[in-house]
Scaffold this motif. Structure first.
Motif, mmCIF file in Angstrom:
data_model
loop_
_atom_site.group_PDB
_atom_site.id
_atom_site.type_symbol
_atom_site.label_atom_id
_atom_site.label_comp_id
_atom_site.label_asym_id
_atom_site.label_seq_id
_atom_site.Cartn_x
_atom_site.Cartn_y
_atom_site.Cartn_z
ATOM 1 N N MET A 140 -92.167 27.851 -24.383
ATOM 2 C CA MET A 140 -91.079 26.916 -24.683
ATOM 3 C C MET A 140 -90.748 26.092 -23.435
ATOM 4 S SD MET A 140 -87.293 27.720 -26.208
ATOM 5 C CE MET A 140 -88.032 28.357 -27.719
ATOM 6 N N THR A 141 -90.683 24.770 -23.604
ATOM 7 C CA THR A 141 -90.430 23.877 -22.477
ATOM 8 C C THR A 141 -88.972 23.936 -22.034
ATOM 9 O OG1 THR A 141 -92.147 22.372 -23.281
ATOM 10 C CG2 THR A 141 -90.582 21.495 -21.676
ATOM 11 N N LEU A 142 -88.761 24.001 -20.741
ATOM 12 C CA LEU A 142 -87.409 23.922 -20.205
ATOM 13 C C LEU A 142 -86.803 22.563 -20.510
ATOM 14 C CD1 LEU A 142 -88.037 25.324 -16.617
ATOM 15 C CD2 LEU A 142 -87.078 26.581 -18.532
ATOM 16 N N LYS A 143 -85.478 22.520 -20.655
ATOM 17 C CA LYS A 143 -84.757 21.269 -20.812
ATOM 18 C C LYS A 143 -83.729 21.170 -19.698
ATOM 19 C CE LYS A 143 -85.208 21.136 -25.855
ATOM 20 N NZ LYS A 143 -84.480 21.075 -27.151
ATOM 21 N N LEU A 144 -83.632 20.005 -19.093
ATOM 22 C CA LEU A 144 -82.636 19.772 -18.060
ATOM 23 C C LEU A 144 -81.771 18.588 -18.464
ATOM 24 C CD1 LEU A 144 -81.639 20.674 -15.212
ATOM 25 C CD2 LEU A 144 -83.041 18.812 -14.293
ATOM 26 N N VAL A 145 -80.493 18.849 -18.657
ATOM 27 C CA VAL A 145 -79.528 17.809 -19.013
ATOM 28 C C VAL A 145 -78.924 17.284 -17.715
ATOM 29 C CG1 VAL A 145 -77.474 17.243 -20.357
ATOM 30 C CG2 VAL A 145 -79.013 19.068 -21.140
ATOM 31 N N VAL A 194 -72.638 18.248 -16.045
ATOM 32 C CA VAL A 194 -74.067 18.320 -15.797
ATOM 33 C C VAL A 194 -74.274 18.649 -14.312
ATOM 34 C CG1 VAL A 194 -74.689 16.728 -17.638
ATOM 35 C CG2 VAL A 194 -74.165 15.812 -15.368
ATOM 36 N N PRO A 195 -75.441 19.207 -13.971
ATOM 37 C CA PRO A 195 -76.627 19.465 -14.789
ATOM 38 C C PRO A 195 -76.515 20.756 -15.582
ATOM 39 C CG PRO A 195 -77.037 20.172 -12.562
ATOM 40 C CD PRO A 195 -75.672 19.530 -12.540
ATOM 41 N N ILE A 196 -77.369 20.844 -16.597
ATOM 42 C CA ILE A 196 -77.450 22.026 -17.443
ATOM 43 C C ILE A 196 -78.928 22.319 -17.679
ATOM 44 C CG2 ILE A 196 -76.835 23.065 -19.656
ATOM 45 C CD1 ILE A 196 -74.709 20.666 -19.824
ATOM 46 N N LEU A 197 -79.357 23.531 -17.403
ATOM 47 C CA LEU A 197 -80.727 23.943 -17.684
ATOM 48 C C LEU A 197 -80.732 24.801 -18.940
ATOM 49 C CD1 LEU A 197 -83.724 24.027 -16.534
ATOM 50 C CD2 LEU A 197 -83.128 26.333 -15.750
ATOM 51 N N ILE A 198 -81.629 24.486 -19.860
ATOM 52 C CA ILE A 198 -81.758 25.253 -21.100
ATOM 53 C C ILE A 198 -83.167 25.823 -21.145
ATOM 54 C CG2 ILE A 198 -81.655 25.166 -23.610
ATOM 55 C CD1 ILE A 198 -79.855 22.618 -23.222
#
Length: 219
Positions: A1-6, A57-61
């Motif tokens: 699953m790819t990381l998401k960075l907001v 932000v930032p937020i890492l998912i």
């Protein structure tokens, strides 16, 4: 699953820049989600809140895991991807890297206020307060000490690129944009950071943005 960075606007968001550089600088794949900051559109704030109740932000998912706060994200990435070497392997160097990163995280308020991050600002100096000048002197001392103790293996604070460099990267933009007088040693470190492909990519994309935060533009 790819990381998401907001993240927020690349032109202004120093806190977003830090984990973004940590990811890109270590070739960790991630999906980027940009939400402009300080707009009049309540939908933008709602979008941030949909990712984290902290509303910042930032937020890492990472799947079911959500991490907010720049330094917490870098710590998470260091554990999740130990092969990336985001912290030095030597215990003494690692302790210093974490200490100076935490100092950056919580300090230097005068410099932040008087020299806000703004990549497209015309390069020109401002008259700094005594507190801001003290911040600059302390940052130069940190960089000098890290380089002297642990920088023999490369151009960065601990030789190779680390989380500490990611934490101080927005300061490099501030020193550059506000033409802050610095030593030749400091300038050499700044040039090393600015020469990073990841840093150059962030700046290029930030300069292409059209969002404007009026209160920052007045400085």
């Amino acid at each position: 699953m790819t990381l998401k960075l907001v993240i927020g606007n690349k032109n202004y968001s120093s806190w977003s820049m830090r984990p973004w550089l940590a990811l890109r600088g270590c070739d960790i794949a991630f999906e980027e989600i940009v939400i402009p900051l300080y707009t009049d559109d309540p939908a933008d704030k709602a979008r941030i809140l949909s990712h984290s109740p902290a509303g910042k932000v930032p937020i890492l998912i990472d799947g079911a895991v959500t991490v907010w706060d720049s330094l917490a994200i870098i710590e998470y990435l260091a554990e999740r991807f130990p092969e990336a070497g985001l912290w030095p392997s030597d215990p003494a160097a690692r302790a210093q890297a974490r200490s100076v990163s935490a100092e950056m995280h919580s300090g230097f308020q005068a410099l932040r206020n008087e020299c806000p991050m703004n990549l497209h600002r015309e390069i020109r100096p401002v008259e700094l307060s005594a507190d801001a000048k003290a911040n600059v002197a302390r940052i130069e001392d940190i960089w000098r000490d890290c380089r002297a103790r642990y920088g023999a293996g490369g151009p960065f604070l601990f030789g190779r690129f680390s989380g500490a460099d990611a934490m101080f990267a927005p300061v490099v933009t501030r020193f550059h944009s506000f033409a802050v007088p610095v030593t030749a040693e400091t300038k050499a470190y700044m040039e090393a950071v600015m020469a990073m492909p990841a840093f150059a990519a962030w700046v290029k994309e930030g300069l292409a943005e059209r969002w404007i935060i009026d209160r920052v533009e007045k400085v």
